[in-house]
Design a protein around this motif. Structure first.
Motif, mmCIF file in Angstrom:
data_model
loop_
_atom_site.group_PDB
_atom_site.id
_atom_site.type_symbol
_atom_site.label_atom_id
_atom_site.label_comp_id
_atom_site.label_asym_id
_atom_site.label_seq_id
_atom_site.Cartn_x
_atom_site.Cartn_y
_atom_site.Cartn_z
ATOM 1 N N CYS A 230 0.834 -1.212 0.000
ATOM 2 C CA CYS A 230 0.000 0.000 0.000
ATOM 3 C C CYS A 230 0.862 1.252 0.000
ATOM 4 O O CYS A 230 0.521 2.274 -0.620
ATOM 5 N N ARG A 231 2.001 1.180 0.706
ATOM 6 C CA ARG A 231 2.882 2.341 0.693
ATOM 7 C C ARG A 231 3.474 2.573 -0.698
ATOM 8 O O ARG A 231 3.639 3.696 -1.151
ATOM 9 N N ALA A 232 3.812 1.450 -1.369
ATOM 10 C CA ALA A 232 4.368 1.578 -2.743
ATOM 11 C C ALA A 232 3.326 2.160 -3.695
ATOM 12 O O ALA A 232 3.649 3.013 -4.569
ATOM 13 N N GLU A 233 2.063 1.703 -3.619
ATOM 14 C CA GLU A 233 1.016 2.253 -4.491
ATOM 15 C C GLU A 233 0.777 3.733 -4.210
ATOM 16 O O GLU A 233 0.562 4.537 -5.145
ATOM 17 N N THR A 234 0.846 4.118 -2.944
ATOM 18 C CA THR A 234 0.637 5.543 -2.606
ATOM 19 C C THR A 234 1.752 6.397 -3.162
ATOM 20 O O THR A 234 1.514 7.493 -3.696
#
Length: 312
Positions: A304-308
């Motif tokens: 989720c951090r990578a997608e954000t």
């Protein structure tokens, strides 16, 4: 007219008719023994203070040959009675004077129990001393050997006499105190007192006074506080009782104190120990996808951090 005449028939001698037998009770039919028998005095067979187990055990010991083993374990293998009942019967025979046991040390260092059986009770005379080895005749000092005569071999020293070790005496130290529960509530003491008063239904010899119940109730309450089932407590207090039981309150005090189970362990006690130097990072749930991940602080998982970051 002066001549006396016998008109009535003579009486039959006693013991020759069936009418001489008793109408009730035991009727003896005795056969004469000519071999393999033991003479037992009525002072033993009709003893009023000895139990039937003690009388039977005394008869068995008196029928054994000299040198036979009469230890508690050997007798328990021979008879169905437990070691506790056999030990109590041996103490009865010692108290009545039919038996004397002492410990003695043999020349090789082993300690054995020497048992002396009497077919008549001991009237207070001292126990017979242990057998001493035969005395060796004094050796005669020989003159120096001549050049043509061989020197005599030195005689071996006599073996040491066996040393009697006194039997262990009764404990003189005061008994340990009765355990007390951490929460001394009236309901817990009432349940413990009811359990103690109900023991006489299982074993009639366990009749306790109100004073004994008040003294022992805190100990039983400690068992109940530690989640011991009442049936478990009854079995621990009534199993394998000695015969005869002279002091029921003392026996129950001993069992309540020495057989007390430990408290049940908690969840932290059952957890596996951690290795020193290893830090365990807890799990967190992702605020976005609710996926579990290890982190010291709550937030987003790695994906989720990578997608954000990519969307930014």
């Amino acid at each position: 007219m002066d001549t006396q005449q016998d008109i009535a028939p003579p009486c039959a001698p006693p013991g020759t008719t069936e009418d001489a037998k008793p109408s009730s009770g035991v009727v003896h039919i005795n056969s004469r023994h000519t071999s393999d028998f033991t003479v037992i005095g009525n002072h033993l067979s009709r003893h009023r203070q000895l139990s039937l187990v003690a009388i039977g055990l005394a008869v068995h010991i008196q029928s054994l040959p000299a040198g036979a083993r009469v230890g508690i374990k050997r007798l328990a293998e021979r008879f169905p009675e437990s070691e506790t009942r056999i030990a109590a019967a041996l103490r009865e025979l010692e108290g009545a004077g039919y038996l004397h046991r002492s410990r003695m040390r043999l020349p090789d260092g082993r300690v054995v129990t020497r048992t002396v059986s009497r077919n008549r009770p001991d009237t207070g005379q001292a126990a017979p001393p242990p057998p001493r080895p035969p005395e060796r005749p004094p050796t005669r000092t020989a003159s120096p050997p001549t050049p043509h005569e061989p020197a005599p071999e030195p005689s071996a020293p006599p073996p040491p006499a066996p040393v009697c070790v006194p039997a262990p005496t009764a404990r003189t130290a005061p008994p340990p105190p009765v355990p007390r529960p951490a929460t001394d509530t009236p309901e817990l003491l009432r349940a413990a007192g009811a359990l103690l008063a109900d023991l006489r239904r299982l074993s009639p010899q366990l009749v306790l006074s109100e004073r004994d119940i008040a003294t022992l109730a805190p100990g039983v309450a400690t068992w109940l506080e530690r989640d011991a089932h009442p049936d478990t407590i009854r079995h621990a207090l009534t199993a394998d009782l000695p015969v005869p039981l002279r002091h029921p309150a003392k026996l129950l005090r001993h069992r309540i104190t020495t057989l007390l189970p430990p408290p049940l362990p908690g969840a932290h006690d059952l957890a596996p120990p951690q290795r020193p130097g290893v830090i365990v990072i807890p799990f967190q749930n992702c605020d976005r996808c609710d996926r579990a991940f290890r982190s010291r602080h709550p937030g987003h998982c790695r994906d989720c951090r990578a997608e954000t970051q990519a969307a930014a």
